[in-house]
Design an enzyme around this catalytic site. Structure first.
Site, PDB file in Angstrom:
ATOM      1  N   HIS A 100     -23.553  35.233  24.415  1.00 54.76           N
ATOM      2  CA  HIS A 100     -22.535  36.136  24.884  1.00 54.76           C
ATOM      3  C   HIS A 100     -21.980  37.123  23.698  1.00 54.76           C
ATOM      4  CE1 HIS A 100     -21.265  33.929  28.623  1.00 54.76           C
ATOM      5  NE2 HIS A 100     -22.082  32.853  27.967  1.00 54.76           N
ATOM      6  N   ASN A 173     -17.878  32.348  33.978  1.00 50.59           N
ATOM      7  CA  ASN A 173     -18.902  33.418  34.152  1.00 50.59           C
ATOM      8  C   ASN A 173     -18.640  34.016  35.626  1.00 50.59           C
ATOM      9  OD1 ASN A 173     -20.307  32.744  32.113  1.00 50.59           O
ATOM     10  ND2 ASN A 173     -22.111  31.562  33.116  1.00 50.59           N
ATOM     11  N   HIS A 364     -12.625  28.098  23.986  1.00 55.54           N
ATOM     12  CA  HIS A 364     -13.145  26.403  23.785  1.00 55.54           C
ATOM     13  C   HIS A 364     -12.847  26.021  25.257  1.00 55.54           C
ATOM     14  CE1 HIS A 364     -14.108  22.453  22.784  1.00 55.54           C
ATOM     15  NE2 HIS A 364     -13.058  22.377  22.241  1.00 55.54           N
ATOM     16  N   TYR A 387     -18.177  24.295  21.678  1.00 58.80           N
ATOM     17  CA  TYR A 387     -17.606  25.610  21.418  1.00 58.80           C
ATOM     18  C   TYR A 387     -16.582  25.550  20.110  1.00 58.80           C
ATOM     19  CZ  TYR A 387     -18.743  27.187  25.887  1.00 58.80           C
ATOM     20  OH  TYR A 387     -19.654  27.767  26.908  1.00 58.80           O
TER      21      TYR A 387
END
Ligand code: HDE
Length: 765
Positions: A100, A173, A364, A387
């Site tokens: 990403h 997503n 996160h 994360y």
């Protein structure tokens, strides 16, 4: 020379950054949103009217020359200004995100429609009058920071809610499922899709051996493969795609009762995509296409909006589905559990500084607030580790929560201390708990004071490395997805697979993929095989699933197909979610000297009335003479504009204008490409000649009686009234794409090209 008038330093006030006329400022008056703007403003800086200084605040007199021993001599180590400037420059970059890396962000707010107290005690989901500030980052997954927006890829849709009870991050997503079922496979997946390690190719693309090698051995990816090969992977705009939390989460109410929940984002502009040929061309013409689109929409006040949807499942129903709720390669069909729309997200402010905000934002999945909790989805569980960990490298230490964009609006008090770049100056003698020296502060919060308590799920099990048998149906939902697509969407999936597998250099990978595709749908596999010049194999010399532990019996770990309770799910097809809004759609108007500027203005006005816009594209920049004698500005030249950057094309009347456009191969290509990409095309008066020349309409198609003639999204009016034409053109624009042309395209081109060549010859081009 400084423009400064007095020697006093200017304090930058909240929201006073004059470079932006953005929405959040217009939005003043909603307490919570203002709170984050005010919080960020403590760190904003503007140089207007200020002296240039060093990082230590020393005013700089000469920023042009380094300190030297003589004007032709060596530079001196003493030059602290040179060293400070160069040192800072040398360290400007931070590691890009492992995945990403390419993304764009925006600020906004979220507002719930009605209290969700029945399901969750999360404070931001209680009060419809409360606006919770958010920062959203959209991204592609595979490419590096500088890669194209138009890669065929999943898009990240990460939302940080700055709630009064702390930050809640919904890190989702634009597809509701994922490639793998267990976090331990994530590094393998990402290594496989990233550029191959020996030569670092290809960039931002899955069409290469290592990705498909991995996938061909991992049947659990097949459902996700259907999604990434579909039009969902090439959105028209971030503003026109759905978002999904993917995993099953938990809502927990004040009484401690938990329910399962899946999160959805539903865009109010409907779901739209581009076609693959277009995506590849946009990648060259404007690789920042999605970033620009988001930025411009917000600058123009066309604030992107999504509704937050939830699918809620009672705990007692956990096992009533033909798939496992904990399996992230499965979705809950909306026809089985409807999506309730519970609130709205609006993005209304562009960041002030890309690096400080969009690059440094740290999401996160573990950032939850009371009332939201996790499930045992093994992918989710692994993400809970990743994360926080990744930010230590990316943002350089454990204090990244203090970076303004990550800072909650809720107060932070704890005994965490020190570390690189610590900003907070913690006062007092104690940094431990329990303590008596500080009266026990900071103290723990009871549940009635928003203290977070984890949902007390009962676990009674053996420690074991194993996958649940309920995770082994890898194909039913892939089939459901494929069966639910429109004919055009299915064709696009087949073409995408032919493209991707066609790029492979190792033939056995293709064969393995064909066998997997045959488990999803036989005709799908056969048609992909045709494109590859292959036959679908009937069996391979190894089991389908090769992701098995060393000592396991592979036969026991092969995929099983369970009977799906539904045959199709209309909710899965983008064709059923187009909406009819043409808001923010862009129409290119091809003009040359002598074009009918008055009709053009009427069309432009009609488009603006429905929220769309018209832009002129001419053989050259500067101005173009209209029929009426008015000079009209060319927004683009045929070189700087391209039909792939627009949603539709219009060719106005004007013999001289059309004559000049017919001499321009770029103009003909412009219209032909729009035709191939199934966009709405319109022409009036002499403009119709250009469509005639391309074989898109024949003379006989055009009624000269004043009515506009529309066929497969081509609207022409030889002598029509402009109002009637405009109405017809907008009606076709509302359909977005005219997919029936994909099957017509070949014959049209066969017809068109000789005509175009003939005309070009006659014109001496
Ligand atoms: Fe991520 N993912 N992910 N992911 N992910 C990251 O975190 C990871 C997964 C998603 O705009 C990283 O800060 C693991 C699913 C988004 O900043 C990293 C696993 C979904 C973003 C990471 C997954 C996502 C990330 C890289 C499997 C959809 C961008 C940089 C267990 C629900 C957020 C970073 C942004 C980013 C790990 C799977 C969404 C490395 C280990 C499933 C939208 O921590």
């Amino acid at each position: 020379m400084s423009t400064r008038k007095n020697g006093k330093s200017k304090k930058v006030k909240a929201g006073s950054n004059g470079s932006q006329s953005n929405g959040a400022r217009r939005n003043a008056g909603y307490g919570a949103i203002d709170q984050k703007i005010e919080d960020l403003s403590k760190n904003t800086e503007e140089s207007a009217g200020e002296f240039l200084t060093s990082d230590q605040g020393v005013r700089i007199n000469d920023n042009q020359n380094s300190l030297k021993a003589g004007n032709r001599g060596p530079s001196l180590l003493e030059d602290f200004l040179l060293r400070e400037k160069i040192t800072h420059f040398d360290h400007e970059r931070i590691p890009e995100r492992v995945v990403h890396a390419r993304g764009s962000g925006a600020h906004g707010y979220f507002q719930v429609y009605e209290s969700m107290a029945q399901y969750t005690r999360a404070a931001f989901l209680q009060d419809p009058s409360m606006r919770t500030p958010v920062f959203v980052r959209f991204s592609t997954v595979a490419g590096s920071r500088g890669s194209t927006d138009l890669a065929r890829d999943v898009r990240g849709f990460a939302v940080k809610f700055y709630t009064t009870e702390g930050n809640f991050d919904l890190v989702g997503n634009n597809m509701p499922v994922f490639f793998i079922q267990d976090a331990i496979k994530f590094p393998d997946l990402v290594h496989a899709v990233k550029p191959e390690p020996h030569h670092e190719m290809p960039q931002a693309a899955s069409a290469h051996d290592t990705f498909w090698d991995f996938i061909s051995l991992m049947p659990e990816a097949m459902h996700m493969i259907m999604w990434v090969m579909s039009d969902r992977a090439i959105p028209r705009s971030y503003r026109m795609m759905e978002g999904f939390g993917v995993h099953t989460f938990r809502f927990v109410n004040a009484a401690g009762k938990a329910r399962f929940v899946k999160f959805h984002w539903k865009p109010l502009l409907g779901l739209h995509s581009v076609v693959w040929d277009e995506a590849q061309k946009i990648s060259g013409k404007d690789p920042d296409f999605h970033r620009r689109d988001l930025w411009e929409a917000i600058e123009n006040g066309d604030y992107p909006e999504w509704e937050l949807g939830v699918q809620i499942v009672e705990e007692r129903d956990e096992h009533k589905f033909d798939f496992d709720l904990l399996d992230p390669t499965k979705l809950i069909p909306e026809e089985i559990v409807p999506v309730q729309r519970i609130g709205k997200l609006t993005l209304n402010r562009n960041p002030d500084n890309f690096f400080a905000e969009t690059e440094q934002v740290a999401f996160h999945i573990g950032n939850v607030v009371p009332g939201i909790d996790f499930t045992n989805d093994p992918l989710l569980q692994g993400r809970l580790f990743s994360y926080l960990d990744t930010q230590l490298t990316r943002l350089g230490g454990p204090n990244f929560h203090e970076i303004p964009i990550n800072r909650p609006v809720a107060p932070v008090h704890n005994n965490q201390r020190d570390g690189f770049m610590r900003q907070t100056i913690n006062k007092g003698q104690t940094s431990y708990d329990p303590n008596s020296l500080r009266g026990g502060c900071p103290f723990q919060a009871g549940m009635d004071m928003s203290g977070f308590t984890s949902y007390a799920e009962r676990i009674d099990a053996q420690k074991i490395r194993e996958r649940s048998p309920s995770f082994f149906d890898h194909f039913s939902q892939a089939t459901l997805f494929f069966n639910s697509q429109s004919e055009a969407e299915q064709n696009h999936i087949i073409k995408a697979l032919r493209f991707e597998l066609g790029k492979l250099e190792t033939p056995p990978i293709r064969e393995r993929m064909l066998l997997l595709l045959a488990q999803v749908d036989k005709s799908l596999a056969r048609r992909v095989a045709e494109g590859l010049g292959l036959k679908v194999p009937t069996k391979l010399d190894q089991p389908l699933n090769m992701s098995v532990p060393a000592d396991a019996d592979p036969r026991k770990l092969q995929p099983k197909k369970s009977k799906s309770t539904i045959e199709t799910s209309p909710a899965l097809s983008m064709a059923n979610h187009l909406g009819d809004s043409v808001r923010t759609r862009k129409v290119a108007c091809l003009i040359g000297d002598g074009f009918d500027d008055e009709s053009f203005l009427e069309i432009k006005k009609a488009l603006m009335t429905v929220g769309a816009s018209a832009m002129t594209v001419a053989p050259h920049l500067g101005t173009v003479a209209g029929m009426s004698g008015e000079m009209v500005k060319a927004d683009f030249s045929l070189l700087t504009g391209s039909s792939v950057l627009f949603d539709a094309v219009y060719v106005p009347d004007g013999a001289a204008s059309v004559e000049s456009l017919l001499r321009e191969p770029e103009a003909l290509n412009f219209v032909l490409e729009a035709y191939r990409h199934c966009k709405t095309i319109g022409a009036t008066g002499d403009g119709v000649r250009l469509l005639n020349a391309l074989g898109l309409v024949t003379q006989t198609d055009n009624r000269a009686n004043g009515e506009a003639d529309a066929e497969a999204g081509v609207v022409s009016s030889v002598a029509g009234d402009i109002d009637g034409f405009a109405a017809e053109f907008i009606a076709e624009l509302r359909m977005h794409r005219h997919w029936q042309r994909e099957s017509l395209a070949t014959s049209t081109f066969e017809r068109a090209l000789p005509i175009a060549e003939r005309d070009a010859k006659q014109l001496g081009v």
